[in-house]
Motif scaffolding. Structure first.
Motif, PDB file in Angstrom:
ATOM      1  N   ALA A  79       0.813  -1.220   0.000  1.00 50.03           N
ATOM      2  CA  ALA A  79       0.000   0.000   0.000  1.00 50.03           C
ATOM      3  C   ALA A  79       0.846   1.269   0.000  1.00 50.03           C
ATOM      4  O   ALA A  79       0.558   2.208  -0.769  1.00 50.03           O
ATOM      5  N   PRO A  80       1.909   1.386   0.837  1.00 47.07           N
ATOM      6  CA  PRO A  80       2.737   2.608   0.749  1.00 47.07           C
ATOM      7  C   PRO A  80       3.388   2.795  -0.610  1.00 47.07           C
ATOM      8  O   PRO A  80       3.559   3.932  -1.076  1.00 47.07           O
ATOM      9  N   LEU A  81       3.741   1.686  -1.263  1.00 48.83           N
ATOM     10  CA  LEU A  81       4.328   1.777  -2.601  1.00 48.83           C
ATOM     11  C   LEU A  81       3.309   2.336  -3.599  1.00 48.83           C
ATOM     12  O   LEU A  81       3.655   3.157  -4.451  1.00 48.83           O
ATOM     13  N   VAL A  82       2.068   1.913  -3.482  1.00 48.53           N
ATOM     14  CA  VAL A  82       1.015   2.433  -4.368  1.00 48.53           C
ATOM     15  C   VAL A  82       0.826   3.923  -4.132  1.00 48.53           C
ATOM     16  O   VAL A  82       0.712   4.714  -5.079  1.00 48.53           O
ATOM     17  N   ARG A  83       0.799   4.338  -2.870  1.00 46.55           N
ATOM     18  CA  ARG A  83       0.609   5.766  -2.570  1.00 46.55           C
ATOM     19  C   ARG A  83       1.778   6.600  -3.085  1.00 46.55           C
ATOM     20  O   ARG A  83       1.572   7.686  -3.657  1.00 46.55           O
ATOM     21  N   ALA A  84       2.991   6.118  -2.902  1.00 48.39           N
ATOM     22  CA  ALA A  84       4.160   6.879  -3.358  1.00 48.39           C
ATOM     23  C   ALA A  84       4.172   6.981  -4.881  1.00 48.39           C
ATOM     24  O   ALA A  84       4.488   8.035  -5.452  1.00 48.39           O
ATOM     25  N   THR A  85       3.809   5.893  -5.563  1.00 46.32           N
ATOM     26  CA  THR A  85       3.741   5.933  -7.023  1.00 46.32           C
ATOM     27  C   THR A  85       2.677   6.915  -7.483  1.00 46.32           C
ATOM     28  O   THR A  85       2.881   7.675  -8.443  1.00 46.32           O
ATOM     29  N   ALA A  86       1.540   6.916  -6.807  1.00 49.02           N
ATOM     30  CA  ALA A  86       0.465   7.834  -7.174  1.00 49.02           C
ATOM     31  C   ALA A  86       0.873   9.288  -6.982  1.00 49.02           C
ATOM     32  O   ALA A  86       0.556  10.147  -7.814  1.00 49.02           O
ATOM     33  N   LEU A  87       1.583   9.572  -5.899  1.00 42.24           N
ATOM     34  CA  LEU A  87       2.033  10.946  -5.659  1.00 42.24           C
ATOM     35  C   LEU A  87       3.027  11.399  -6.717  1.00 42.24           C
ATOM     36  O   LEU A  87       2.973  12.534  -7.202  1.00 42.24           O
ATOM     37  N   ALA A  88       3.953  10.514  -7.078  1.00 45.30           N
ATOM     38  CA  ALA A  88       4.937  10.866  -8.105  1.00 45.30           C
ATOM     39  C   ALA A  88       4.260  11.099  -9.448  1.00 45.30           C
ATOM     40  O   ALA A  88       4.569  12.063 -10.168  1.00 45.30           O
ATOM     41  N   LEU A  89       3.306  10.244  -9.809  1.00 47.12           N
ATOM     42  CA  LEU A  89       2.609  10.396 -11.085  1.00 47.12           C
ATOM     43  C   LEU A  89       1.753  11.655 -11.092  1.00 47.12           C
ATOM     44  O   LEU A  89       1.698  12.379 -12.098  1.00 47.12           O
ATOM     45  N   ASP A  90       1.101  11.931  -9.977  1.00 43.87           N
ATOM     46  CA  ASP A  90       0.257  13.130  -9.899  1.00 43.87           C
ATOM     47  C   ASP A  90       1.090  14.390 -10.105  1.00 43.87           C
ATOM     48  O   ASP A  90       0.701  15.291 -10.863  1.00 43.87           O
ATOM     49  N   ALA A  91       2.240  14.451  -9.443  1.00 45.43           N
ATOM     50  CA  ALA A  91       3.102  15.625  -9.597  1.00 45.43           C
ATOM     51  C   ALA A  91       3.641  15.738 -11.015  1.00 45.43           C
ATOM     52  O   ALA A  91       3.720  16.839 -11.585  1.00 45.43           O
ATOM     53  N   ALA A  92       4.010  14.611 -11.617  1.00 41.54           N
ATOM     54  CA  ALA A  92       4.553  14.640 -12.979  1.00 41.54           C
ATOM     55  C   ALA A  92       3.501  15.104 -13.977  1.00 41.54           C
ATOM     56  O   ALA A  92       3.798  15.896 -14.884  1.00 41.54           O
ATOM     57  N   LEU A  93       2.271  14.627 -13.835  1.00 41.03           N
ATOM     58  CA  LEU A  93       1.216  15.029 -14.759  1.00 41.03           C
ATOM     59  C   LEU A  93       0.809  16.483 -14.568  1.00 41.03           C
ATOM     60  O   LEU A  93       0.264  17.110 -15.480  1.00 41.03           O
ATOM     61  N   ARG A  94       1.077  17.038 -13.387  1.00 43.42           N
ATOM     62  CA  ARG A  94       0.835  18.462 -13.155  1.00 43.42           C
ATOM     63  C   ARG A  94       1.935  19.332 -13.757  1.00 43.42           C
ATOM     64  O   ARG A  94       1.768  20.544 -13.885  1.00 43.42           O
ATOM     65  N   GLY A  95       3.067  18.726 -14.065  1.00 38.34           N
ATOM     66  CA  GLY A  95       4.204  19.496 -14.544  1.00 38.34           C
ATOM     67  C   GLY A  95       5.085  19.995 -13.426  1.00 38.34           C
ATOM     68  O   GLY A  95       5.909  20.891 -13.647  1.00 38.34           O
ATOM     69  N   GLU A  96       4.953  19.419 -12.237  1.00 43.19           N
ATOM     70  CA  GLU A  96       5.745  19.835 -11.090  1.00 43.19           C
ATOM     71  C   GLU A  96       6.916  18.877 -10.889  1.00 43.19           C
ATOM     72  O   GLU A  96       7.031  17.843 -11.552  1.00 43.19           O
ATOM     73  N   GLU A  97       7.806  19.228  -9.955  1.00 43.90           N
ATOM     74  CA  GLU A  97       8.941  18.369  -9.649  1.00 43.90           C
ATOM     75  C   GLU A  97       8.471  17.108  -8.926  1.00 43.90           C
ATOM     76  O   GLU A  97       7.629  17.181  -8.026  1.00 43.90           O
ATOM     77  N   PHE A  98       9.011  15.975  -9.320  1.00 40.52           N
ATOM     78  CA  PHE A  98       8.571  14.714  -8.728  1.00 40.52           C
ATOM     79  C   PHE A  98       9.737  13.760  -8.493  1.00 40.52           C
ATOM     80  O   PHE A  98       9.519  12.583  -8.196  1.00 40.52           O
ATOM     81  N   ALA A  99      10.969  14.251  -8.611  1.00 39.47           N
ATOM     82  CA  ALA A  99      12.132  13.372  -8.457  1.00 39.47           C
ATOM     83  C   ALA A  99      12.167  12.740  -7.071  1.00 39.47           C
ATOM     84  O   ALA A  99      12.469  11.542  -6.931  1.00 39.47           O
ATOM     85  N   ALA A 100      11.866  13.530  -6.037  1.00 40.12           N
ATOM     86  CA  ALA A 100      11.911  12.989  -4.676  1.00 40.12           C
ATOM     87  C   ALA A 100      10.849  11.913  -4.479  1.00 40.12           C
ATOM     88  O   ALA A 100      11.119  10.859  -3.866  1.00 40.12           O
ATOM     89  N   GLU A 101       9.644  12.150  -4.985  1.00 40.56           N
ATOM     90  CA  GLU A 101       8.580  11.147  -4.861  1.00 40.56           C
ATOM     91  C   GLU A 101       8.939   9.874  -5.618  1.00 40.56           C
ATOM     92  O   GLU A 101       8.662   8.762  -5.154  1.00 40.56           O
ATOM     93  N   LEU A 102       9.568  10.025  -6.799  1.00 41.69           N
ATOM     94  CA  LEU A 102       9.962   8.852  -7.571  1.00 41.69           C
ATOM     95  C   LEU A 102      11.037   8.056  -6.839  1.00 41.69           C
ATOM     96  O   LEU A 102      10.986   6.817  -6.795  1.00 41.69           O
ATOM     97  N   ASP A 103      12.024   8.742  -6.253  1.00 41.36           N
ATOM     98  CA  ASP A 103      13.071   8.036  -5.492  1.00 41.36           C
ATOM     99  C   ASP A 103      12.460   7.289  -4.309  1.00 41.36           C
ATOM    100  O   ASP A 103      12.862   6.151  -4.007  1.00 41.36           O
ATOM    101  N   ARG A 104      11.499   7.912  -3.654  1.00 39.33           N
ATOM    102  CA  ARG A 104      10.848   7.245  -2.511  1.00 39.33           C
ATOM    103  C   ARG A 104      10.077   6.017  -2.985  1.00 39.33           C
ATOM    104  O   ARG A 104      10.116   4.961  -2.339  1.00 39.33           O
ATOM    105  N   ALA A 105       9.375   6.123  -4.093  1.00 39.91           N
ATOM    106  CA  ALA A 105       8.629   4.975  -4.609  1.00 39.91           C
ATOM    107  C   ALA A 105       9.565   3.831  -4.985  1.00 39.91           C
ATOM    108  O   ALA A 105       9.271   2.662  -4.695  1.00 39.91           O
ATOM    109  N   ARG A 106      10.687   4.158  -5.603  1.00 39.65           N
ATOM    110  CA  ARG A 106      11.636   3.112  -5.967  1.00 39.65           C
ATOM    111  C   ARG A 106      12.235   2.461  -4.730  1.00 39.65           C
ATOM    112  O   ARG A 106      12.477   1.250  -4.697  1.00 39.65           O
ATOM    113  N   GLY A 107      12.497   3.270  -3.704  1.00 45.77           N
ATOM    114  CA  GLY A 107      13.003   2.700  -2.456  1.00 45.77           C
ATOM    115  C   GLY A 107      12.002   1.755  -1.803  1.00 45.77           C
ATOM    116  O   GLY A 107      12.374   0.694  -1.298  1.00 45.77           O
TER     117      GLY A 107
END
Length: 357
Positions: free
Chosen positions: A293-321
């Motif tokens: 479940a935390p992996l799903v939430r982190a992936t969703a946050l990274a995707l949401d930020a990316a589709l908004r055009g905002e920075e999402f590198a930190a969210e992506l690193d957290r999801a990969r971790g």
């Protein structure tokens, strides 16, 4: 998901509906009065029909639809005229018009979309045995098509870039709600399935590619206009994530279906006493699914930020971790198919991040 906006992608605004209705009225009235002034007939209905049958929300598709309609009308006129010249009106001539019209309808149509104008025009001419009617119908259709193709795009033309951006935002909000529901159920130990169907249903996964196609058509036609910065890349990301996340949610549904289906190979012991609590007891939560479940939430946050055009590198690193941590915590589980949808989403986000830099 935090920051998502509820968007109803299936409900156009009142202003858009008013503009569409006004465009249809004008494009139907102008050829009607042109044909009346020209004297083709006293009721030039075929001149008004193209506005009803050709105009769509994508007014730039009118030329293609117009060509198909004009070709169908022309074929129907020629077909019916030739048959009536050789066969007197009778049951045999009607059957010949019907069979030949059906054949022309499929021969001149596209795959899965027959050109119905061939048969409709042939039957209308057969039913209206008046001198000059076939030519009048062809001329009135041509006038109506010309007005729709030339005048339609000039009347409150839609902005394809804006439509693509709105569709992208609708997809982002829908995916956010979907993944939020999935993560919530998994965290509570609920069934490994997606939440109740969203209002837009299966169209959620088809929307990104439709928006991307509209964007490409707009970019091809509007050579002098620059599209919004970064919209092209975000649409590409949306199209890729739609495929990967559909794979993820479908795997969850299959697992939920398998967990609720009784094993046909299992035979009950007739000597064993029935356990009244067994039927009502919910299945034990799966620790591996609950930990995802935390992996799903982190992936969703990274995707949401990316589709908004905002920075999402930190969210992506957290999801990969979290992905690596889940693999390490459950090394004996065969969750490669389930994690593949999320892992491929991370890859799409990584490629999008590299393209921005």
């Amino acid at each position: 998901m935090p920051g998502t906006v509820a968007v109803d992608p299936l409900a156009p605004s009142a202003g858009a509906r008013l503009r569409s209705g006004a465009r249809l009225v004008i494009c139907a009235a102008v050829p009607w009065y042109l044909c009346l002034w020209w004297g083709t007939s006293t009721a030039p209905v075929p001149a008004a029909l193209p506005a009803v049958l050709i105009l769509r929300e994508d007014v730039y598709a009118a030329p293609r639809l117009a060509r198909e309609r004009l070709l169908g009308v022309f074929a129907g006129v020629v077909l019916s005229t030739l048959l009536l010249d050789r066969l007197p009106p009778s049951s045999l001539s009607f059957l010949a018009v019907l069979v030949c019209g059906c054949a022309g309808m499929y021969l001149l149509g596209r795959s899965g979309s027959p050109n119905q104008q061939v048969l409709i025009t042939a039957l209308m001419i057969y039913a209206t045995a008046l001198p000059g009617y076939p030519l009048a119908r062809l001329v009135e259709t041509l006038v109506g098509i010309a007005v729709v193709v030339l005048l339609g795009p000039l009347l409150w033309p839609p902005d394809p870039y804006r439509s693509a951006a709105e569709g992208l935002d609708a997809y982002r909000a829908g995916v956010g709600r979907l993944l939020d529901g999935v993560a919530g159920r998994l965290a509570r130990g609920g069934p490994a399935t997606a939440p109740d169907p969203l209002p837009e249903g299966a169209q959620l996964w088809l929307r990104p590619q439709a928006c991307r196609d509209a964007f490409d058509r707009a970019a091809h036609r509007r050579r002098t206009r620059t599209p919004p910065d970064g919209l092209d890349g975000r649409l590409g990301l949306a199209a890729r994530s739609a495929v990967t996340l559909q794979c993820f949610t479908q795997e969850l549904r299959e697992r939920a279906r398998g967990s609720t289906t009784p094993d046909p190979s299992a035979t009950p012991d007739p000597s064993a006493a029935p356990d009244p609590s067994a039927a009502s007891a919910p299945p034990a939560p799966d620790p591996a699914l609950r930990d995802i479940a935390p992996l799903v939430r982190a992936t969703a946050l990274a995707l949401d930020a990316a589709l908004r055009g905002e920075e999402f590198a930190a969210e992506l690193d957290r999801a990969r971790g979290l992905d690596l941590a889940h693999r390490s915590a459950h090394p004996t589980r065969h969750d490669a198919v389930l994690r593949a949808g999320l892992h491929l989403t991370h890859e799409a986000l990584s490629d999008h991040l590299a393209a921005r830099r």
